[in-house]
Design an enzyme around this catalytic site. Sequence first.
Site, PDB file in Angstrom:
ATOM      1  N   GLU A  88      -1.896  -1.899   3.590  1.00  0.00           N
ATOM      2  CA  GLU A  88      -2.562  -2.467   4.777  1.00  0.00           C
ATOM      3  C   GLU A  88      -2.217  -3.943   4.964  1.00  0.00           C
ATOM      4  O   GLU A  88      -3.097  -4.811   4.976  1.00  0.00           O
ATOM      5  CB  GLU A  88      -4.075  -2.282   4.651  1.00  0.00           C
ATOM      6  CG  GLU A  88      -4.488  -0.820   4.607  1.00  0.00           C
ATOM      7  CD  GLU A  88      -5.999  -0.599   4.595  1.00  0.00           C
ATOM      8  OE1 GLU A  88      -6.717  -1.469   4.077  1.00  0.00           O
ATOM      9  OE2 GLU A  88      -6.452   0.440   5.103  1.00  0.00           O
ATOM     10  N   GLU A 100      -3.925   7.364   4.138  1.00  0.00           N
ATOM     11  CA  GLU A 100      -5.360   7.249   3.864  1.00  0.00           C
ATOM     12  C   GLU A 100      -6.134   7.776   5.058  1.00  0.00           C
ATOM     13  O   GLU A 100      -5.780   7.488   6.206  1.00  0.00           O
ATOM     14  CB  GLU A 100      -5.792   5.789   3.654  1.00  0.00           C
ATOM     15  CG  GLU A 100      -5.414   5.211   2.321  1.00  0.00           C
ATOM     16  CD  GLU A 100      -5.998   3.820   2.112  1.00  0.00           C
ATOM     17  OE1 GLU A 100      -7.129   3.558   2.575  1.00  0.00           O
ATOM     18  OE2 GLU A 100      -5.307   2.998   1.485  1.00  0.00           O
TER      19      GLU A 100
HETATM   20  C1  BG6 Z   1      -8.615   0.988   2.905  1.00  0.00           C
HETATM   21  C2  BG6 Z   1      -8.106   0.541   1.570  1.00  0.00           C
HETATM   22  O1  BG6 Z   1      -8.891  -0.130   3.641  1.00  0.00           O
HETATM   23  O2  BG6 Z   1      -9.805   1.684   2.970  1.00  0.00           O
HETATM   24  C3  BG6 Z   1      -8.715   1.239   0.364  1.00  0.00           C
HETATM   25  O3  BG6 Z   1      -6.702   0.621   1.499  1.00  0.00           O
HETATM   26  C4  BG6 Z   1     -10.168   1.460   0.635  1.00  0.00           C
HETATM   27  O4  BG6 Z   1      -8.443   0.461  -0.758  1.00  0.00           O
HETATM   28  C5  BG6 Z   1     -10.339   2.356   1.836  1.00  0.00           C
HETATM   29  O5  BG6 Z   1     -10.903   1.936  -0.457  1.00  0.00           O
HETATM   30  C6  BG6 Z   1     -11.776   2.689   2.149  1.00  0.00           C
HETATM   31  O6  BG6 Z   1     -12.512   1.514   2.231  1.00  0.00           O
HETATM   32  P1  BG6 Z   1     -13.872   1.318   1.443  1.00  0.00           P
HETATM   33  O7  BG6 Z   1     -14.248  -0.061   1.700  1.00  0.00           O
HETATM   34  O8  BG6 Z   1     -14.814   2.314   1.994  1.00  0.00           O
HETATM   35  O9  BG6 Z   1     -13.561   1.585   0.011  1.00  0.00           O
END
Ligand code: BG6
Length: 488
Positions: A192, A384
């Site tokens: 990201e 993701e």
């Molecule tokens: C993304 C990141 O922004 O979102 C991850 O690459 C992160 O590292 C994921 O865990 C979900 O975000 P969060 O804050 O719910 O863990």
Amino acid sequence: MYQENYPQSFPAGFLWGGATAANQIEGAWNLAGKGLTTAEVVKKAVSRKKMSMDEVNQATLQEAIADHTTTSYPKRRGIDFYHHYAEDIKLFAEMGFKVYRFSIAWARILPHGDDEQPNQAGLAFYDRVLDELEKYQIQPLITLSHYEMPLDLTLKYNGWSDRRTIAAFNHYTKIVFKHFGKRVKYWLTFNEINTGTWGFHATGALDQDLPKQQQLQLRYQSLHHQLVASALATKQLHELYPADKIGCMLARMQTYPASPKPKDVRAAQLADQKNLFFTDVQVRGEYPAFMNRYFAENNLIIKMEANDQAILATYPVDFVSFSYYMTTVTESDQDGTTVGNMATGGRNPYLKESAWGWQIDPIGLRITLNEMWDRYQKPLFVVENGLGAQDKLVAGQVHDHYRIDYLRQHIVQMKEAIKDGVKLLGYTMWGPIDLISFSTSEMSKRYGFIYVDQDDQGRGTLKRIRKDSFYWYQKVIATNGADLSDNH
Ligand code: BG6
């Protein structure tokens, strides 16, 4: 017939799997020669709707360095993947994973970030992880930098704000490519990359005390250094292993205009351009004119060395990856904002949101995939996507049908995008096993198919338990996305 000449579903060999990051799972923060990372000086957020990862300043940093316990710093303990990796990968294999995305902790390889020689114990750990993956024929997809820079580079250079960090990073990437390159086909440089505009977690630079304009200056300069380092890593990999593939990674936050008012449409366009700027550089090899205008109008001066533009132009990425959690709304004179770690833009009255205020928008994924494909014409990878939720363990079971529902709806839209003609390599949902949240450092924000018995204070047996979604994803993979039904 011509009308039928379009893809009907997921292609054969589609890479189904899951994604994690070292600092959110490994634990073992001070074992086997590992150095401290920027993730391990961040405390748990004081509230669900507040992010803690960028609140680090000189005082909290010194406090963290002096503290040799894991109590206040959840990313020091993760879920102890360091000792459970074989069991966890076995569970991924049971679900049928074709790919597992994980990151290498730079400070496990180079504890100070720029050590001349690598830490052999660090290399050995990831060798063991790769051994397990090979056992089950799971393809690794490795992120070289996922919000876990060696803290010593913050202390020495103020992170990526200093150009010398480029050399340190590319020293690390060369070691990693040389050591693991034969066993790994897919790589990502910075997780990201665009979130570097939010600060410390991605730039490793302390800037809390700077006035807003100087903060932005420092962040964009840091990001320029990352863009150059990313291109140089691409060069290194292709020189060593020409057939390997390396991609960029964006937090893709599609934004919609709040109304058909041309002013709103234009505001949304600009917000999207600023989001896509990073992949524009990494794919097309140059800074787009709209950003040059933005920099000039905001008095931001990006210092470049003579060769930088040639480096960016010569070493573009092979594929484009992104995370997708939500969409936002942009209004020309806007004050309301959404919460969550993707903290930009306003609320959309047509969308539901998660308990953390993230707006759920499966159709937005189809729109995003189409737009990214149109813009870049490079293979895409959704690396993701997932739902953070407060799961309940009852009588040894977790009935997480809300998660199945969320993932199912997104997979349906991915399938539509493939039918639209988008070339998609794979899908690694976020957090196949419960892990520490990036933005709030909570354990109780769970994404996994596998429940981990640990609470926010780090108490628990660390036992791994299959949730209902585990069996559902197993079926999805076994049928290559044909059967998405939830008949539990
Ligand atoms: C993304 C990141 O922004 O979102 C991850 O690459 C992160 O590292 C994921 O865990 C979900 O975000 P969060 O804050 O719910 O863990």
